[in-house]
Design a protein around this motif. Sequence first.
Motif, PDB file in Angstrom:
ATOM      1  N   GLY A 290       0.849  -1.202   0.000  1.00 18.84           N
ATOM      2  CA  GLY A 290       0.000   0.000   0.000  1.00 18.84           C
ATOM      3  C   GLY A 290       0.874   1.238   0.000  1.00 18.84           C
ATOM      4  O   GLY A 290       0.448   2.316   0.436  1.00 18.84           O
ATOM      5  N   VAL A 291       2.097   1.083  -0.482  1.00 21.14           N
ATOM      6  CA  VAL A 291       3.074   2.178  -0.440  1.00 21.14           C
ATOM      7  C   VAL A 291       2.608   3.358  -1.305  1.00 21.14           C
ATOM      8  O   VAL A 291       2.678   4.516  -0.883  1.00 21.14           O
ATOM      9  CB  VAL A 291       4.466   1.680  -0.922  1.00 21.14           C
ATOM     10  CG1 VAL A 291       5.462   2.832  -1.018  1.00 21.14           C
ATOM     11  CG2 VAL A 291       4.987   0.587  -0.001  1.00 21.14           C
ATOM     12  N   LYS A 292       2.095   3.058  -2.494  1.00 25.74           N
ATOM     13  CA  LYS A 292       1.699   4.126  -3.415  1.00 25.74           C
ATOM     14  C   LYS A 292       0.629   5.016  -2.778  1.00 25.74           C
ATOM     15  O   LYS A 292       0.740   6.253  -2.784  1.00 25.74           O
ATOM     16  CB  LYS A 292       1.195   3.529  -4.733  1.00 25.74           C
ATOM     17  CG  LYS A 292       0.881   4.560  -5.790  1.00 25.74           C
ATOM     18  CD  LYS A 292       0.551   3.912  -7.123  1.00 25.74           C
ATOM     19  CE  LYS A 292       0.312   4.950  -8.193  1.00 25.74           C
ATOM     20  NZ  LYS A 292      -0.756   5.907  -7.867  1.00 25.74           N
ATOM     21  N   SER A 293      -0.394   4.385  -2.176  1.00 26.09           N
ATOM     22  CA  SER A 293      -1.467   5.167  -1.535  1.00 26.09           C
ATOM     23  C   SER A 293      -0.915   6.004  -0.392  1.00 26.09           C
ATOM     24  O   SER A 293      -1.261   7.185  -0.246  1.00 26.09           O
ATOM     25  CB  SER A 293      -2.539   4.247  -0.970  1.00 26.09           C
ATOM     26  OG  SER A 293      -3.145   3.536  -1.996  1.00 26.09           O
ATOM     27  N   ALA A 294      -0.074   5.394   0.431  1.00 30.26           N
ATOM     28  CA  ALA A 294       0.469   6.131   1.588  1.00 30.26           C
ATOM     29  C   ALA A 294       1.312   7.319   1.121  1.00 30.26           C
ATOM     30  O   ALA A 294       1.197   8.427   1.672  1.00 30.26           O
ATOM     31  CB  ALA A 294       1.291   5.182   2.459  1.00 30.26           C
ATOM     32  N   VAL A 295       2.130   7.099   0.099  1.00 28.87           N
ATOM     33  CA  VAL A 295       3.007   8.171  -0.393  1.00 28.87           C
ATOM     34  C   VAL A 295       2.172   9.258  -1.078  1.00 28.87           C
ATOM     35  O   VAL A 295       2.388  10.462  -0.843  1.00 28.87           O
ATOM     36  CB  VAL A 295       4.073   7.595  -1.368  1.00 28.87           C
ATOM     37  CG1 VAL A 295       4.827   8.705  -2.093  1.00 28.87           C
ATOM     38  CG2 VAL A 295       5.047   6.696  -0.614  1.00 28.87           C
TER      39      VAL A 295
ATOM     40  N   ALA B 105       0.340  14.795  -1.349  1.00 25.10           N
ATOM     41  CA  ALA B 105      -0.756  15.747  -1.584  1.00 25.10           C
ATOM     42  C   ALA B 105      -0.945  16.646  -0.364  1.00 25.10           C
ATOM     43  O   ALA B 105      -1.064  17.876  -0.489  1.00 25.10           O
ATOM     44  CB  ALA B 105      -2.037  14.977  -1.900  1.00 25.10           C
ATOM     45  N   LYS B 106      -0.926  16.037   0.813  1.00 26.16           N
ATOM     46  CA  LYS B 106      -1.148  16.790   2.047  1.00 26.16           C
ATOM     47  C   LYS B 106      -0.078  17.861   2.264  1.00 26.16           C
ATOM     48  O   LYS B 106      -0.357  18.946   2.764  1.00 26.16           O
ATOM     49  CB  LYS B 106      -1.146  15.798   3.217  1.00 26.16           C
ATOM     50  CG  LYS B 106      -1.615  16.371   4.521  1.00 26.16           C
ATOM     51  CD  LYS B 106      -1.780  15.269   5.547  1.00 26.16           C
ATOM     52  CE  LYS B 106      -1.471  15.825   6.918  1.00 26.16           C
ATOM     53  NZ  LYS B 106      -1.164  14.786   7.881  1.00 26.16           N
ATOM     54  N   ASN B 107       1.149  17.535   1.862  1.00 28.08           N
ATOM     55  CA  ASN B 107       2.264  18.456   2.128  1.00 28.08           C
ATOM     56  C   ASN B 107       2.681  19.275   0.909  1.00 28.08           C
ATOM     57  O   ASN B 107       3.705  19.961   0.951  1.00 28.08           O
ATOM     58  CB  ASN B 107       3.465  17.670   2.664  1.00 28.08           C
ATOM     59  CG  ASN B 107       3.192  17.121   4.050  1.00 28.08           C
ATOM     60  OD1 ASN B 107       3.264  17.845   5.039  1.00 28.08           O
ATOM     61  ND2 ASN B 107       2.826  15.848   4.120  1.00 28.08           N
TER      62      ASN B 107
ATOM     63  N   SER C 237      10.956   3.122  -7.063  1.00 32.41           N
ATOM     64  CA  SER C 237      11.226   3.914  -5.858  1.00 32.41           C
ATOM     65  C   SER C 237      10.576   5.284  -6.022  1.00 32.41           C
ATOM     66  O   SER C 237      10.236   5.692  -7.134  1.00 32.41           O
ATOM     67  CB  SER C 237      12.730   4.099  -5.638  1.00 32.41           C
ATOM     68  OG  SER C 237      13.316   2.922  -5.152  1.00 32.41           O
ATOM     69  N   TRP C 238      10.430   5.986  -4.924  1.00 34.00           N
ATOM     70  CA  TRP C 238       9.867   7.334  -4.937  1.00 34.00           C
ATOM     71  C   TRP C 238      10.793   8.232  -4.128  1.00 34.00           C
ATOM     72  O   TRP C 238      11.526   7.752  -3.257  1.00 34.00           O
ATOM     73  CB  TRP C 238       8.453   7.321  -4.306  1.00 34.00           C
ATOM     74  CG  TRP C 238       8.432   6.830  -2.889  1.00 34.00           C
ATOM     75  CD1 TRP C 238       8.328   5.527  -2.461  1.00 34.00           C
ATOM     76  CD2 TRP C 238       8.569   7.615  -1.696  1.00 34.00           C
ATOM     77  NE1 TRP C 238       8.385   5.468  -1.086  1.00 34.00           N
ATOM     78  CE2 TRP C 238       8.537   6.732  -0.587  1.00 34.00           C
ATOM     79  CE3 TRP C 238       8.711   8.990  -1.444  1.00 34.00           C
ATOM     80  CZ2 TRP C 238       8.636   7.161   0.737  1.00 34.00           C
ATOM     81  CZ3 TRP C 238       8.812   9.428  -0.124  1.00 34.00           C
ATOM     82  CH2 TRP C 238       8.773   8.514   0.942  1.00 34.00           C
ATOM     83  N   TYR C 239      10.785   9.549  -4.438  1.00 32.07           N
ATOM     84  CA  TYR C 239      11.517  10.475  -3.581  1.00 32.07           C
ATOM     85  C   TYR C 239      10.949  11.876  -3.669  1.00 32.07           C
ATOM     86  O   TYR C 239      10.326  12.244  -4.671  1.00 32.07           O
ATOM     87  CB  TYR C 239      13.029  10.478  -3.854  1.00 32.07           C
ATOM     88  CG  TYR C 239      13.487  10.809  -5.250  1.00 32.07           C
ATOM     89  CD1 TYR C 239      13.489   9.851  -6.258  1.00 32.07           C
ATOM     90  CD2 TYR C 239      13.949  12.084  -5.580  1.00 32.07           C
ATOM     91  CE1 TYR C 239      13.940  10.141  -7.540  1.00 32.07           C
ATOM     92  CE2 TYR C 239      14.407  12.383  -6.860  1.00 32.07           C
ATOM     93  CZ  TYR C 239      14.394  11.405  -7.825  1.00 32.07           C
ATOM     94  OH  TYR C 239      14.836  11.702  -9.094  1.00 32.07           O
ATOM     95  N   VAL C 240      11.143  12.630  -2.597  1.00 29.42           N
ATOM     96  CA  VAL C 240      10.741  14.045  -2.531  1.00 29.42           C
ATOM     97  C   VAL C 240      11.858  14.797  -1.810  1.00 29.42           C
ATOM     98  O   VAL C 240      12.674  14.190  -1.113  1.00 29.42           O
ATOM     99  CB  VAL C 240       9.419  14.252  -1.750  1.00 29.42           C
ATOM    100  CG1 VAL C 240       8.254  13.519  -2.382  1.00 29.42           C
ATOM    101  CG2 VAL C 240       9.546  13.826  -0.291  1.00 29.42           C
TER     102      VAL C 240
END
Length: 216
Positions: A185-190, A195-197, A210-213
């Motif tokens: 469920g990584v995609k939903s959590a990320v 979006a929130k931030n 992988s994802w990064y910000v």
Amino acid sequence: MGNSLEEVTKHYTGKRGFFKNLRTRMAWYLDRPLRNRRDLAYLLTLMHLDGKGVEIGVAKGEFSVVLLENSRLSILYSVDPWREYSEDQYDDLNNVAQQINEHRYRSVVEYFKKYGQRSQILRKTSREASRTIDDNSLDFVYIDANHSYKACKEDIELWWPKLKSGGLFAGHDYLDGHLPDGDFGVKSAVDEFVAKNHLRLYVIHQEWPSWYVIKH
Ligand SMILES: C[S@@+](CC[C@H](N)C(=O)[O-])C[C@H]1O[C@@H](n2cnc3c(N)ncnc32)[C@H](O)[C@@H]1O
């Protein structure tokens, strides 16, 4: 390439490093996502992120080795409890028998001795380890532990405050669904967190993305 930590190290050092560094620079200057999660190590150097970093979820230590070999992080905390969970708690191919966890832990401890004080192995859960790290103290966080939505959301909430402004926040397996490898469920959590931030999300499109910000 074989799976031993020696072979991983040999593979990711040497001449190949020059080209990966170049590829990372191109992606960075063109504001494109990286092509391989291993390039995150070069991106850290490019961004002058040479302080402390953490990998949450270490298993056999393969990605910690990549980070230690190819970044200039002064310390890498490698966090994993190396313990077997019930399937309800942790539905994943990496939820292995305790005996295998002990073997993984021992081989990481032995192999990582070569990195001296740069490598700090924390045999703790993500939550336990987060209590030992100060807020705004890390240049880099990489989340790759329990991939369920609930666990990943918790890891993001625990570790985001630990990152300094300007630091790189990242993780593995940007996927959702019940896959043969486990519950993701990584995609939903990320996506929710981004979006929130109001963050810009980069995704490294590999078989296991992988994802990064960047924290502003
Ligand atoms: C996918 S593996 C990590 C692979 C590693 N990041 C790599 O790329 O080489 C996931 C690991 O997360 C660990 N893990 C599971 N729950 C955890 C928790 N609550 N805190 C920290 N690590 C956890 C497991 O023990 C397992 O070794």
